[in-house]
Design an enzyme around this catalytic site. Structure first.
Site, mmCIF file in Angstrom:
data_model
loop_
_atom_site.group_PDB
_atom_site.id
_atom_site.type_symbol
_atom_site.label_atom_id
_atom_site.label_comp_id
_atom_site.label_asym_id
_atom_site.label_seq_id
_atom_site.Cartn_x
_atom_site.Cartn_y
_atom_site.Cartn_z
ATOM 1 N N LEU A 40 3.627 -3.825 4.056
ATOM 2 C CA LEU A 40 2.475 -3.886 4.947
ATOM 3 C C LEU A 40 1.720 -2.576 4.738
ATOM 4 O O LEU A 40 2.320 -1.498 4.780
ATOM 5 C CB LEU A 40 2.961 -4.029 6.394
ATOM 6 C CG LEU A 40 1.987 -4.509 7.462
ATOM 7 C CD1 LEU A 40 1.334 -5.841 7.085
ATOM 8 C CD2 LEU A 40 2.703 -4.654 8.795
ATOM 9 N N ASP A 41 0.422 -2.659 4.470
ATOM 10 C CA ASP A 41 -0.382 -1.464 4.197
ATOM 11 C C ASP A 41 -0.269 -0.454 5.328
ATOM 12 O O ASP A 41 -0.063 -0.824 6.490
ATOM 13 C CB ASP A 41 -1.857 -1.833 4.034
ATOM 14 C CG ASP A 41 -2.130 -2.692 2.822
ATOM 15 O OD1 ASP A 41 -1.340 -2.622 1.854
ATOM 16 O OD2 ASP A 41 -3.124 -3.428 2.840
ATOM 17 N N ALA A 42 -0.478 0.819 5.015
ATOM 18 C CA ALA A 42 -0.408 1.882 6.024
ATOM 19 C C ALA A 42 -1.390 1.628 7.166
ATOM 20 O O ALA A 42 -1.073 1.888 8.327
ATOM 21 C CB ALA A 42 -0.683 3.242 5.387
#
Length: 181
Positions: A40-42
């Site tokens: 999951l992207d930052a």
């Protein structure tokens, strides 16, 4: 075999190795031998599944298994029926064409936590919430899809993966829970 549900906070890297400027999973989870089943992207929040079992990790994260992933998306603007229809159908994003998905306009979920830091607020531009359910998960796909139909993403929360959901397993950002499977 362990399966951990973790509510990844905004701006946390989905990795255990150190990052020069951001917190990582290691700042929240001290459980030896577990690894994320997918990323999951930052700048995205929400559900991440972690396990110590390679076969389970593969069955959760590999596209061949088509685990449905539900995203709650706060967008800039108000979706039209035409924009929602475009989201539901394949979209050519240049490097790939998306699979059909479920996309609908929703009210902000009552159980949702406030984001830290808050999403920017502009008086002249309304925001809306979408629920998008994908059976694939390419890099930054939801953000690219909403931008392609004129609805830039302001906030992105993965609320469920397969049968596991933050609505039925309520966890605040940074909290985790081990579940039996």
């Amino acid at each position: 075999m362990k399966l951990i549900l973790f509510n990844k906070p905004f701006d946390v890297m989905c990795q255990f190795s150190a990052h020069p400027s951001r917190p990582t999973l290691a700042n929240y989870l001290d459980i030896p031998g577990i690894y994320p089943a997918g990323r999951l992207d930052a700048d995205s929040e929400g559900l991440v599944l972690l396990t110590d079992d390679g076969k389970l990790q593969h069955s959760i994260s590999h596209p061949d298994h088509k685990q449905a992933k539900t995203y709650l998306v706060q967008v800039e603007g108000t979706p039209t029926p035409a924009a929602l229809e475009k989201l539901r159908n394949p979209i050519d994003l240049g490097d790939f064409i998306t699979q059909p998905c479920i996309a609908r306009h929703i009210q902000e979920p009552q159980w949702l936590w406030p984001r830290t830091p808050p999403v920017r607020h502009r008086e002249a531009i309304p925001t809306s919430w979408l629920c998008i359910i994908l059976s694939e998960g390419k890099n930054r796909q939801v953000r690219r899809m909403t931008a392609a139909v004129g609805l830039p993403t302001l906030r992105l929360i993965r609320s469920s993966i397969g049968n596991f959901s933050l609505e039925t397993h309520p966890l605040l950002p940074g909290e985790w829970q081990e579940v039996r499977i």
